[in-house]
Design an enzyme around this catalytic site. Sequence first.
Site, PDB file in Angstrom:
ATOM      1  N   ASN A 171      -8.256  -6.844  -3.383  1.00 25.85           N
ATOM      2  CA  ASN A 171      -9.561  -6.888  -4.208  1.00 25.85           C
ATOM      3  C   ASN A 171     -10.417  -7.135  -5.219  1.00 25.85           C
ATOM      4  OD1 ASN A 171      -8.362  -7.442  -7.860  1.00 25.85           O
ATOM      5  ND2 ASN A 171      -9.557  -9.337  -6.963  1.00 25.85           N
ATOM      6  N   ASP A 235     -12.193   6.430  -0.010  1.00 19.48           N
ATOM      7  CA  ASP A 235     -12.714   6.865   1.004  1.00 19.48           C
ATOM      8  C   ASP A 235     -12.517   5.679   2.700  1.00 19.48           C
ATOM      9  OD1 ASP A 235     -12.978   9.736   0.376  1.00 19.48           O
ATOM     10  OD2 ASP A 235     -15.451   9.519   0.386  1.00 19.48           O
ATOM     11  N   ASP A 260      -1.699  -8.120  -1.306  1.00 20.43           N
ATOM     12  CA  ASP A 260      -2.573  -9.423  -1.795  1.00 20.43           C
ATOM     13  C   ASP A 260      -2.921  -9.187  -3.193  1.00 20.43           C
ATOM     14  OD1 ASP A 260      -3.350 -11.973  -1.447  1.00 20.43           O
ATOM     15  OD2 ASP A 260      -5.309 -12.016  -1.762  1.00 20.43           O
ATOM     16  N   GLU A 284       1.928  -8.305  -3.623  1.00 19.83           N
ATOM     17  CA  GLU A 284       2.214  -9.397  -4.234  1.00 19.83           C
ATOM     18  C   GLU A 284       1.850  -9.846  -5.495  1.00 19.83           C
ATOM     19  OE1 GLU A 284       0.025 -13.997  -4.451  1.00 19.83           O
ATOM     20  OE2 GLU A 284      -0.989 -12.261  -3.868  1.00 19.83           O
TER      21      GLU A 284
END
Length: 480
Positions: A171, A235, A260, A284
């Site tokens: 993230n 990629d 995560d 999660e």
Amino acid sequence: MKTQNLKIYFLTALTIGFYSCNSNEDSTKEASIAEVHDQIVNVTHHDGRPFSTGKTTNSLTGKYVANPGGGVMMQAFYWDVPAGGTWWDTVSTKVTEWSNAGIGSIWLPPASKAQNGAFSMGYDPTDYFDFGDFNQNGSTETRFGSKTELVSLITKAHTENMQVYADIVINHNSGGASESNPFTGTNTWTNFTGVASGKFPRTYADFYKNSFGNNDEGAFGGFPDLCHAAPNVQDWLWKRADGVGKYYKNTMKFDGWRFDYVKGFGTWVVKDWNANVGGFSVGELWDSNVNTLEWWANNANSSVFDFACYYKMNDAFDGNNLNLLNDDMMWKRNPYKAVTFVTNHDTDEIWTKELAYAYILTHEGYPTIFYRDYEEWLNKTKLNNLIWIHNQKATGTTSILYTDNDEYIARRNGYNGNPGLVVYINNSDTWQERWIQTNWTNAQIKDFTGNSTWFPTTQGDKWVKIQCPPKGYSVWSINM
């Protein structure tokens, strides 16, 4: 370089080759992996929907077979494990014992170099290809050790017929250099072209805000938020043969992924990763709403941590209302996509842990054991007994037989000659007894936990009286 500290919010599966026991036979036999049972039990939710799919897979091919919905996972770390580069070696000393106990997989913390170097738990990633072999961010080794030690741990786990899951943080990133960002009109810490591995170089164009939009589903902690719509990000994360996913799987030999903070990016990201890279995956998604969990798992084509089960267990066991275990949970929707747990590195709210482990290790889903519960805080002998029961007896669909504030009784209906079990959980202060209906006719049964010394025989109509100790549990099956 910007300094940030991160403690992020809070892993499937390996199906144990169940030994199937038929009450009319003296010998044990194993079923073929091709024989898969899919049955709907007669218990329904309050709105009338079917209770569980109850799939069970058995194997001739080995001790463990990767297949979501079975097996036992070990979360092989906790928050702030000892620094100093010794953790991979510490876990290596445990895997033989864990395998002998019947644990089929281990979930490791984020393995690559993060901004806080030797002090980071890995959730602030800088260089996805530095496993402790480049001198950057103040250290060569990560908090957990060197690349050589990590490879040795993965190799040893595979020798013990266990799978190894990587904690993947995609993230956000941390530890980049400052650069002028035309999309924000300011300088941002988004220049990762100087990472020591030389792999996955990225700039402001790979983070929100950028030409693809202002933001995705959710940023975290002020860290630069990766843009998965950017071709360079796709990629390097999952498409390239030498990218993160395929390098971790094919070179480092990880078998699966714990994603995560999946609230921070679209379900399509995990779905595309799984389609391109493969391996087991669990997300999660910190949400107690079972509809949200099911939606995410289906759209991501992934397992998901069963936070609905976690919060119901907390309210039921600590709040003295076992009736809440009748409520909906992810494992009841789809046990093959539900990873159940009692605690993890981020949340430790359940105090009545032994009863909670008795619950998840006798029910459907993929149960996870927390390192400190197993190695430090709880009775390892009792946990090993529950792991054995899970692997040998916890087969087939689930029928809830009785609940009140203090008592809960459920039946696993067995599969392919394996008789299943009846679990009795008692949260009161005194011994309890109940007449219950089993699937067994004129059969002597026993409590495989040893908590009860009764050896009752079921009647011709399959009814029998069983008992359970105070603040405890018993698990009954045919005495063979």
